[in-house]
Design an enzyme around this catalytic site. Structure first.
Site, PDB file in Angstrom:
ATOM      1  N   LYS A 183       0.868  -1.179   0.000  1.00 29.06           N
ATOM      2  CA  LYS A 183       0.000   0.000   0.000  1.00 29.06           C
ATOM      3  C   LYS A 183       0.905   1.228   0.000  1.00 29.06           C
ATOM      4  O   LYS A 183       1.540   1.541   1.010  1.00 29.06           O
ATOM      5  CB  LYS A 183      -0.899   0.056   1.239  1.00 29.06           C
ATOM      6  CG  LYS A 183      -2.015   1.100   1.039  1.00 29.06           C
ATOM      7  CD  LYS A 183      -2.627   1.609   2.315  1.00 29.06           C
ATOM      8  CE  LYS A 183      -1.854   2.723   2.948  1.00 29.06           C
ATOM      9  NZ  LYS A 183      -1.676   3.936   2.123  1.00 29.06           N
ATOM     10  N   GLY A 236       7.313   4.973   7.766  1.00 30.17           N
ATOM     11  CA  GLY A 236       6.453   6.137   7.946  1.00 30.17           C
ATOM     12  C   GLY A 236       6.690   6.741   9.313  1.00 30.17           C
ATOM     13  O   GLY A 236       7.758   6.558   9.912  1.00 30.17           O
ATOM     14  N   SER A 237       5.683   7.419   9.823  1.00 28.41           N
ATOM     15  CA  SER A 237       5.871   8.147  11.074  1.00 28.41           C
ATOM     16  C   SER A 237       5.842   7.212  12.281  1.00 28.41           C
ATOM     17  O   SER A 237       5.282   6.107  12.226  1.00 28.41           O
ATOM     18  CB  SER A 237       4.771   9.206  11.216  1.00 28.41           C
ATOM     19  OG  SER A 237       3.525   8.558  11.316  1.00 28.41           O
ATOM     20  N   THR A 238       6.402   7.684  13.365  1.00 30.19           N
ATOM     21  CA  THR A 238       6.439   6.905  14.602  1.00 30.19           C
ATOM     22  C   THR A 238       5.019   6.642  15.107  1.00 30.19           C
ATOM     23  O   THR A 238       4.701   5.547  15.586  1.00 30.19           O
ATOM     24  CB  THR A 238       7.282   7.669  15.642  1.00 30.19           C
ATOM     25  OG1 THR A 238       8.606   7.774  15.113  1.00 30.19           O
ATOM     26  CG2 THR A 238       7.327   6.957  16.974  1.00 30.19           C
ATOM     27  N   THR A 240       2.239   6.327  13.348  1.00 31.74           N
ATOM     28  CA  THR A 240       1.611   5.246  12.575  1.00 31.74           C
ATOM     29  C   THR A 240       2.267   3.907  12.909  1.00 31.74           C
ATOM     30  O   THR A 240       1.584   2.869  12.979  1.00 31.74           O
ATOM     31  CB  THR A 240       1.705   5.528  11.065  1.00 31.74           C
ATOM     32  OG1 THR A 240       1.159   6.816  10.812  1.00 31.74           O
ATOM     33  CG2 THR A 240       0.943   4.507  10.255  1.00 31.74           C
ATOM     34  N   GLY A 241       3.581   3.928  13.131  1.00 41.52           N
ATOM     35  CA  GLY A 241       4.276   2.695  13.520  1.00 41.52           C
ATOM     36  C   GLY A 241       3.663   2.096  14.773  1.00 41.52           C
ATOM     37  O   GLY A 241       3.470   0.875  14.873  1.00 41.52           O
ATOM     38  N   GLU A 259      10.390   1.333  10.032  1.00 42.75           N
ATOM     39  CA  GLU A 259      11.354   2.412   9.756  1.00 42.75           C
ATOM     40  C   GLU A 259      10.619   3.711  10.017  1.00 42.75           C
ATOM     41  O   GLU A 259       9.746   4.096   9.252  1.00 42.75           O
ATOM     42  CB  GLU A 259      11.801   2.354   8.289  1.00 42.75           C
ATOM     43  CG  GLU A 259      12.588   1.124   7.944  1.00 42.75           C
ATOM     44  CD  GLU A 259      13.940   1.097   8.632  1.00 42.75           C
ATOM     45  OE1 GLU A 259      14.489   2.166   8.929  1.00 42.75           O
ATOM     46  OE2 GLU A 259      14.422  -0.012   8.903  1.00 42.75           O
ATOM     47  N   CYS A 294      13.656  11.119   6.021  1.00 41.96           N
ATOM     48  CA  CYS A 294      13.640  10.582   7.390  1.00 41.96           C
ATOM     49  C   CYS A 294      14.927  10.910   8.125  1.00 41.96           C
ATOM     50  O   CYS A 294      14.918  11.247   9.301  1.00 41.96           O
ATOM     51  CB  CYS A 294      13.403   9.083   7.373  1.00 41.96           C
ATOM     52  SG  CYS A 294      14.581   8.198   6.356  1.00 41.96           S
ATOM     53  N   GLU A 392      10.050  16.201  15.013  1.00 40.83           N
ATOM     54  CA  GLU A 392      10.365  16.054  13.595  1.00 40.83           C
ATOM     55  C   GLU A 392       9.418  16.948  12.798  1.00 40.83           C
ATOM     56  O   GLU A 392       8.207  16.706  12.779  1.00 40.83           O
ATOM     57  CB  GLU A 392      10.163  14.589  13.175  1.00 40.83           C
ATOM     58  CG  GLU A 392      10.516  14.362  11.732  1.00 40.83           C
ATOM     59  CD  GLU A 392      10.206  12.947  11.256  1.00 40.83           C
ATOM     60  OE1 GLU A 392       9.100  12.445  11.540  1.00 40.83           O
ATOM     61  OE2 GLU A 392      11.069  12.354  10.602  1.00 40.83           O
TER      62      GLU A 392
HETATM   63  P1  NAD Z   1       2.611   8.276   7.683  1.00 36.34           P
HETATM   64  O1  NAD Z   1       2.929   7.470   8.888  1.00 36.34           O
HETATM   65  O2  NAD Z   1       1.590   9.325   7.782  1.00 36.34           O
HETATM   66  O3  NAD Z   1       2.133   7.334   6.488  1.00 36.34           O
HETATM   67  C1  NAD Z   1       2.948   6.286   5.995  1.00 36.34           C
HETATM   68  C2  NAD Z   1       2.058   5.221   5.405  1.00 36.34           C
HETATM   69  O4  NAD Z   1       1.281   4.621   6.450  1.00 36.34           O
HETATM   70  C3  NAD Z   1       1.068   5.716   4.362  1.00 36.34           C
HETATM   71  O5  NAD Z   1       1.010   4.777   3.316  1.00 36.34           O
HETATM   72  C4  NAD Z   1      -0.242   5.759   5.145  1.00 36.34           C
HETATM   73  O6  NAD Z   1      -1.386   5.617   4.336  1.00 36.34           O
HETATM   74  C5  NAD Z   1      -0.084   4.565   6.062  1.00 36.34           C
HETATM   75  N1  NAD Z   1      -0.903   4.584   7.276  1.00 36.34           N
HETATM   76  C6  NAD Z   1      -1.329   5.655   7.986  1.00 36.34           C
HETATM   77  N2  NAD Z   1      -2.063   5.247   9.058  1.00 36.34           N
HETATM   78  C7  NAD Z   1      -2.071   3.889   9.034  1.00 36.34           C
HETATM   79  C8  NAD Z   1      -2.646   2.888   9.868  1.00 36.34           C
HETATM   80  N3  NAD Z   1      -3.343   3.190  10.958  1.00 36.34           N
HETATM   81  N4  NAD Z   1      -2.435   1.591   9.551  1.00 36.34           N
HETATM   82  C9  NAD Z   1      -1.712   1.246   8.474  1.00 36.34           C
HETATM   83  N5  NAD Z   1      -1.166   2.160   7.630  1.00 36.34           N
HETATM   84  C10 NAD Z   1      -1.329   3.459   7.915  1.00 36.34           C
HETATM   85  O7  NAD Z   1       4.020   8.859   7.192  1.00 36.34           O
HETATM   86  P2  NAD Z   1       4.281   9.817   5.942  1.00 36.34           P
HETATM   87  O8  NAD Z   1       3.762  11.171   6.279  1.00 36.34           O
HETATM   88  O9  NAD Z   1       3.848   9.171   4.685  1.00 36.34           O
HETATM   89  O10 NAD Z   1       5.880   9.846   5.919  1.00 36.34           O
HETATM   90  C11 NAD Z   1       6.625  10.691   6.704  1.00 36.34           C
HETATM   91  C12 NAD Z   1       7.155   9.965   7.906  1.00 36.34           C
HETATM   92  O11 NAD Z   1       7.851   8.792   7.491  1.00 36.34           O
HETATM   93  C13 NAD Z   1       8.169  10.758   8.685  1.00 36.34           C
HETATM   94  O12 NAD Z   1       7.958  10.577  10.064  1.00 36.34           O
HETATM   95  C14 NAD Z   1       9.494  10.138   8.270  1.00 36.34           C
HETATM   96  O13 NAD Z   1      10.556  10.311   9.176  1.00 36.34           O
HETATM   97  C15 NAD Z   1       9.127   8.717   8.105  1.00 36.34           C
HETATM   98  N6  NAD Z   1      10.077   8.041   7.224  1.00 36.34           N
HETATM   99  C16 NAD Z   1      10.970   7.173   7.786  1.00 36.34           C
HETATM  100  C17 NAD Z   1      11.930   6.550   6.983  1.00 36.34           C
HETATM  101  C18 NAD Z   1      12.951   5.603   7.565  1.00 36.34           C
HETATM  102  O14 NAD Z   1      13.632   4.914   6.804  1.00 36.34           O
HETATM  103  N7  NAD Z   1      13.093   5.527   8.875  1.00 36.34           N
HETATM  104  C19 NAD Z   1      11.940   6.813   5.610  1.00 36.34           C
HETATM  105  C20 NAD Z   1      11.012   7.710   5.078  1.00 36.34           C
HETATM  106  C21 NAD Z   1      10.067   8.307   5.897  1.00 36.34           C
END
Ligand code: NAD
Length: 491
Positions: A183, A236-238, A240-241, A259, A294, A392
């Site tokens: 996704k 993605g973000s912490t 969402t993680g 990540e 990131c 961040e």
């Molecule tokens: P985000 O967490 O908003 O979204 C990332 C993904 O998660 C999207 O596809 C989103 O649709 C999905 N998502 C959101 N809520 C969800 C849920 N409840 N269940 C499952 N999936 C869900 O992050 P973003 O705004 O797309 O990206 C920016 C963030 O990503 C920043 O915090 C950045 O530091 C981090 N990031 C980390 C790395 C790394 O390698 N550590 C790399 C790139 C980005």
């Protein structure tokens, strides 16, 4: 010339399941171009039914195709062919990617696609190299640890480098013999559909690489909770993680690779040999992709003796960026992904400036009639408890703190929650090694900042920055589970 007219680009539609485009009636999301804030396409929000269809097809393909069962080198050959096809279509892919993302077309063409193509080749090489171990047992027993893929791996990717992030997520599970349901971010969802078509052209069995489009709360959550899923790999973000860990825990305890976010320091000592080189590393560390990286080096921690000279040089580099639409080759500084993100950055900077610190340069959105751009910003006079130092922002905002003694610098480099990456610039090798020991981060760069194409070096954060690694042997290993076998052949 890579310049293009955004209206000329044809945007692929729908989900991609079992080797086919799937168009289903249902809720949709408008998708915007950040360069001019125009809506250019609608995105289907994959429902629980669509998710179920994708996961069940992936499982069927995993069980019935030869992806996991044929000689692993056959899988590697298909992955290498996939890489070749992406290279063949590099120009078209670069334009589609630049259309709706923050990545300028020259950067996608010269950096992101070659990096991703080579990354697939790197993962392909691991397909036949992680077969397990023979254990030391008594001689009339044979102990083996055999590896096997999980089955279906769900990959969820962010928007900041759409192609690169997607390949980094799907390369390791595919090389390990899994089927994948990806996704992508709802903000940059389309390029991966072309990648999936190319995977079929390369000979990947239908159903091994699927894409379900949608948002996080509906589609992403349903994917993470589906009982047919064996593992989740997320970037993605912490925040969402954490939601994904909860979903995994509540739906059968699926292993997760996470990540996540960061607030990475660049620590500069006065003994550096070449201040121009350091200035370039610091400037690029925060201005690349307008800070939407990131591992952005968003906290400069500098020894007082070189602070003024270094800030002068960084400011000059920051003033020289060329903002513009991502479809122009002249652009080297792209937009912020969305109005909401731009507003968040601006509010955080405003709140900080109101409490005393100063903007050496920038501090507001760029004067432009279209798009969502933010000025390169350097903020001085901050302390570690302030928002621009702790949180961040995911934008082009560099906070500056200074120090006199080494220990003070090391202490400032630490962060209460994040530990993704850090840069250390010094001419003293012993000091560099002390920094490597003391700074708690998943990656430490000494006298440089940012990843190279050394895919063998794993990437991943400590603490709230994540669990597991995305590159290196470790990334492929994380998509295999270990089965212990003990054979007793005593008479
Ligand atoms: P985000 O967490 O908003 O979204 C990332 C993904 O998660 C999207 O596809 C989103 O649709 C999905 N998502 C959101 N809520 C969800 C849920 N409840 N269940 C499952 N999936 C869900 O992050 P973003 O705004 O797309 O990206 C920016 C963030 O990503 C920043 O915090 C950045 O530091 C981090 N990031 C980390 C790395 C790394 O390698 N550590 C790399 C790139 C980005």
């Amino acid at each position: 010339m890579l310049d293009f007219n955004p209206e000329d680009i044809s945007v692929p539609q729908g989900h991609f399941i079992d080797g086919e485009t799937v168009l289903e009636p249902g809720d949709q999301l408008p998708v915007c171009r950040p360069s001019d804030s125009m809506v250019y396409a609608d995105l289907p929000i994959g429902s629980a039914d669509t998710v179920d269809r994708a996961v069940m097809n992936a499982r069927h393909a995993f069980e019935t195709s030869e992806w996991a069962t044929a000689a692993p080198r056959a899988r590697a050959a298909i992955l290498r062919r996939w890489a070749e096809l992406i290279e063949r279509d590099r120009r078209e892919l670069a334009q589609l990617e630049a259309l709706g993302s923050t990545r300028h077309v020259r950067g996608v063409f010269d950096i992101d696609i070659p990096y991703s193509v080579d990354c697939i080749r790197f993962f392909a090489e691991w397909a036949d190299k992680l077969g397990g171990d023979v254990a030391a047992t008594r001689s009339d027993h044979l102990g083996m640890v055999v590896t096997e893929p999980y089955g279906v791996v769900v990959a969820i990717s962010p928007w900041n480098f759409p192609i690169t992030q997607a390949i980094t997520k799907v390369g390791p599970p595919l090389a390990a013999g899994n089927a994948v349901v990806l996704k992508p971010s709802e903000l940059t969802p389309f390029t991966v559909l072309r990648l999936a078509r190319l995977a079929i052209e390369a000979g990947m069995p239908p159903g091994i690489f699927n894409i379900v489009q949608g948002n996080g709360p509906v589609t992403g959550d349903a994917l993470c909770r589906h009982p047919g899923v064996g593992k989740i790999s997320f970037t993605g973000s912490t925040q969402t993680g954490a939601a994904i860990m909860t979903a995994s825990a509540e739906s059968g305890i699926k292993p997760v690779t996470l990540e996540l976010g960061g607030k990475s320091p660049q620590l500069v000592f006065a003994d550096v040999e070449n201040l121009d080189r350091v200035a370039a590393a610091v400037a690029n560390g925060i201005l690349n992709n307008a800070g939407q990286v990131c591992v952005a080096g968003s906290r400069l921690i500098v020894q007082r003796a070189v602070e003024e000279a270094l800030l002068d040089k960084i400011s000059q580099l920051a003033r020289a960026v060329k903002p513009g639409p991502t479809w122009s080759e002249a652009t080297n500084y792209g937009p912020i992904i969305s109005q909401a993100q731009l507003h968040g950055i601006d509010q955080a900077v405003k709140r900080t400036l109101e409490s005393g610190p100063q903007a050496l340069i920038g501090g507001k959105p760029l004067d432009s009639t279209v798009g969502t751009y933010y000025e390169p910003t350097i903020i001085t006079g901050v302390s570690s408890d302030m928002e621009v130092v702790r949180e961040e922002l995911f934008g082009p905002v560099l906070s500056v703190q200074s120090f006199d003694e080494e220990e003070e610098g090391f202490a400032l480099a630490g962060h209460e929650r994040y530990g993704l990456a850090a840069g250390v610039h010094t001419g003293d090798v012993s000091r560099a090694l002390r920094a490597v020991r003391q700074i708690k981060a998943g990656t430490i760069w000494v006298n440089r900042y940012g990843r190279t194409a050394d895919y063998i070096i794993p990437t991943g954060g400590f603490n709230s920055s994540g669990i597991g690694k995305d590159l290196g042997r470790q990334a492929v290993e994380a998509n295999l589970r270990h089965k212990s076998v003990l054979i007793d052949f005593a008479e």
